[in-house]
Design a protein around this motif. Sequence first.
Motif, PDB file in Angstrom:
ATOM      1  N   UNK A  70       2.740  10.671  13.384  1.00 61.08           N
ATOM      2  CA  UNK A  70       2.116   9.424  12.940  1.00 61.08           C
ATOM      3  C   UNK A  70       1.930   9.477  11.433  1.00 61.08           C
ATOM      4  N   UNK A  71       1.793   8.306  10.833  1.00 65.23           N
ATOM      5  CA  UNK A  71       1.499   8.203   9.402  1.00 65.23           C
ATOM      6  C   UNK A  71      -0.005   8.068   9.249  1.00 65.23           C
ATOM      7  N   UNK A  72      -0.656   8.998   8.530  1.00 62.14           N
ATOM      8  CA  UNK A  72      -2.111   8.906   8.360  1.00 62.14           C
ATOM      9  C   UNK A  72      -2.508   7.618   7.639  1.00 62.14           C
ATOM     10  N   UNK A  73      -3.558   6.977   8.152  1.00 60.49           N
ATOM     11  CA  UNK A  73      -4.036   5.714   7.571  1.00 60.49           C
ATOM     12  C   UNK A  73      -5.489   5.876   7.145  1.00 60.49           C
ATOM     13  N   UNK A  74      -5.777   5.858   5.851  1.00 60.90           N
ATOM     14  CA  UNK A  74      -7.158   5.993   5.389  1.00 60.90           C
ATOM     15  C   UNK A  74      -8.036   4.848   5.899  1.00 60.90           C
ATOM     16  N   UNK A  75      -9.307   5.144   6.115  1.00 58.04           N
ATOM     17  CA  UNK A  75     -10.241   4.154   6.655  1.00 58.04           C
ATOM     18  C   UNK A  75     -10.302   2.911   5.777  1.00 58.04           C
ATOM     19  N   UNK A  76     -10.313   3.099   4.456  1.00 53.04           N
ATOM     20  CA  UNK A  76     -10.427   1.964   3.541  1.00 53.04           C
ATOM     21  C   UNK A  76      -9.289   0.977   3.731  1.00 53.04           C
ATOM     22  N   UNK A  77      -8.075   1.490   3.897  1.00 51.35           N
ATOM     23  CA  UNK A  77      -6.925   0.605   4.084  1.00 51.35           C
ATOM     24  C   UNK A  77      -6.946   0.003   5.482  1.00 51.35           C
ATOM     25  N   UNK A  78      -7.354   0.790   6.472  1.00 54.56           N
ATOM     26  CA  UNK A  78      -7.426   0.275   7.840  1.00 54.56           C
ATOM     27  C   UNK A  78      -8.371  -0.913   7.926  1.00 54.56           C
ATOM     28  N   UNK A 103      -8.912   3.942  13.846  1.00 52.19           N
ATOM     29  CA  UNK A 103      -7.647   3.364  13.358  1.00 52.19           C
ATOM     30  C   UNK A 103      -7.000   4.253  12.299  1.00 52.19           C
ATOM     31  N   UNK A 104      -6.881   5.534  12.605  1.00 58.53           N
ATOM     32  CA  UNK A 104      -6.445   6.492  11.588  1.00 58.53           C
ATOM     33  C   UNK A 104      -4.951   6.782  11.587  1.00 58.53           C
ATOM     34  N   UNK A 105      -4.187   6.143  12.496  1.00 57.19           N
ATOM     35  CA  UNK A 105      -2.787   6.533  12.627  1.00 57.19           C
ATOM     36  C   UNK A 105      -1.886   5.322  12.829  1.00 57.19           C
ATOM     37  N   UNK A 106      -0.727   5.358  12.177  1.00 56.55           N
ATOM     38  CA  UNK A 106       0.332   4.387  12.416  1.00 56.55           C
ATOM     39  C   UNK A 106       1.396   5.082  13.252  1.00 56.55           C
ATOM     40  N   UNK A 107       1.702   4.513  14.415  1.00 58.48           N
ATOM     41  CA  UNK A 107       2.613   5.159  15.357  1.00 58.48           C
ATOM     42  C   UNK A 107       3.727   4.209  15.785  1.00 58.48           C
ATOM     43  N   UNK A 108       4.703   4.757  16.496  1.00 64.40           N
ATOM     44  CA  UNK A 108       5.732   3.957  17.155  1.00 64.40           C
ATOM     45  C   UNK A 108       5.373   3.873  18.634  1.00 64.40           C
ATOM     46  N   UNK A 109       4.886   2.730  19.128  1.00 65.00           N
ATOM     47  CA  UNK A 109       4.335   2.653  20.482  1.00 65.00           C
ATOM     48  C   UNK A 109       5.342   2.878  21.597  1.00 65.00           C
ATOM     49  N   UNK A 110       6.615   2.561  21.384  1.00 65.44           N
ATOM     50  CA  UNK A 110       7.598   2.803  22.442  1.00 65.44           C
ATOM     51  C   UNK A 110       7.665   4.287  22.772  1.00 65.44           C
ATOM     52  N   UNK A 111       7.553   5.113  21.753  1.00 65.48           N
ATOM     53  CA  UNK A 111       7.485   6.568  21.903  1.00 65.48           C
ATOM     54  C   UNK A 111       6.994   7.139  20.586  1.00 65.48           C
ATOM     55  N   UNK A 112       5.993   7.992  20.641  1.00 69.64           N
ATOM     56  CA  UNK A 112       5.482   8.606  19.419  1.00 69.64           C
ATOM     57  C   UNK A 112       6.533   9.464  18.725  1.00 69.64           C
ATOM     58  N   UNK A 113       7.589   9.824  19.463  1.00 70.18           N
ATOM     59  CA  UNK A 113       8.627  10.675  18.883  1.00 70.18           C
ATOM     60  C   UNK A 113       9.579   9.904  17.976  1.00 70.18           C
ATOM     61  N   UNK A 114       9.641   8.584  18.110  1.00 67.96           N
ATOM     62  CA  UNK A 114      10.581   7.810  17.305  1.00 67.96           C
ATOM     63  C   UNK A 114      10.305   7.961  15.817  1.00 67.96           C
ATOM     64  N   UNK A 127       0.852  -1.187   0.000  1.00 68.40           N
ATOM     65  CA  UNK A 127       0.000   0.000   0.000  1.00 68.40           C
ATOM     66  C   UNK A 127       0.887   1.236   0.000  1.00 68.40           C
ATOM     67  N   UNK A 128       0.359   2.326  -0.576  1.00 71.86           N
ATOM     68  CA  UNK A 128       1.053   3.609  -0.600  1.00 71.86           C
ATOM     69  C   UNK A 128       0.253   4.575   0.274  1.00 71.86           C
ATOM     70  N   UNK A 129       0.902   5.160   1.272  1.00 75.12           N
ATOM     71  CA  UNK A 129       0.240   6.066   2.203  1.00 75.12           C
ATOM     72  C   UNK A 129       0.817   7.468   2.063  1.00 75.12           C
ATOM     73  N   UNK A 130      -0.064   8.427   1.849  1.00 73.71           N
ATOM     74  CA  UNK A 130       0.368   9.815   1.729  1.00 73.71           C
ATOM     75  C   UNK A 130       0.738  10.371   3.098  1.00 73.71           C
ATOM     76  N   UNK A 131       1.748  11.197   3.114  1.00 78.12           N
ATOM     77  CA  UNK A 131       2.165  11.885   4.340  1.00 78.12           C
ATOM     78  C   UNK A 131       1.547  13.275   4.435  1.00 78.12           C
ATOM     79  N   UNK A 132       0.677  13.606   3.480  1.00 75.78           N
ATOM     80  CA  UNK A 132       0.018  14.899   3.462  1.00 75.78           C
ATOM     81  C   UNK A 132      -1.412  14.771   3.983  1.00 75.78           C
TER      82      UNK A 132
END
Length: 321
Positions: free
Chosen positions: A221-229, A260-271, A190-195
């Motif tokens: 976080x990387x935005x995740x469209x509902x359709x892909x989620x 389910x709109x975001x892909x994150x790094x759970x250890x720290x959102x800053x990673x 899948x291709x996810x836009x960062x915009x």
Amino acid sequence: MPTDLHYSDSIAQQLLFDPIKEGANKLCILTSHATPSMASWLLKSYEEKGITDVEVELIISDVIDEGIDDISHEGFKELHGNRYSSIWSNFSCSYLFQPPALKQNYYIWLDDEKPVKAFGCSYEFTQQSMLRTHSGSMHTRLAVYAHGLYEKAVDRSIYCNHSEVDDYIVVRSSSTALSTSSHASEENCVHLSLLARGGETGTKSGLNWGQRSHRNKNEAYIPLPVKIARSDFFPLNKQHFLVVTDDHHTLQLRVEQQNDKAITTPASNALLGEYFRNRLGLPNGSYIKKEHLLAYGRSDVTFHKIDEEQYYMDFSVNNQR
């Protein structure tokens, strides 16, 4: 002691949480197979439930015959001494390098170094086995006996981050073959836009999620469209997945937030924010503009699915679709 220890899956609940309510504070796991995502999931679950005093020791036995792929190896090493959360310092992972390799999986609980409860089961220390499988066998075992088996395994194992681990365990190189096969096919990716929807970066969302008062400005976080989620491409319910990037980094990620709109790094959102700012050549904490992405050469990121717990993330300029 936190009281909200319930997890919806009964196997994970019985093996990984219930003994804590009875006073146990150390978990020793001897398993044939394990994944870094399962370890990351457990540590984060403890952290989110306010459990800070439980140690987890993991020994993986099937590496004697199969070795371990370099992606998983790096993932386990990353879980040692994480600088963003003290709970990660309560975890250790070792590889068994001398036989015999026990085929059954053991989960042994201690209370101040005294064995108090043990389970022998068919459930490996993976999310696929623990969180998604609804059939298997599990039996209580004499805690002292099971802990004795574990202690013997300790003498035949080596820490995953030991400087000489490569002399004892075969670490299989998979990154090169993975990147070649991933770029060769558009299937299962899948291709996810960062915009954001307006075609700009979000002012306080996406890569700029932390650009708010009293927040770490690297949070992203990387935005995740509902359709892909909803397509089952990524695991949901806060399960973790390990990503190897095109520049040979490893990141533990998960899907979260409302819908389910975001892909994150759970250890720290800053990673995640640190990673993208480094790729874009920007200082930590800086505000990311659309112009920065365009100057870099792309404004999206591609995920290739390897299996249920491993993915390849491509943010390279030369391999765009």
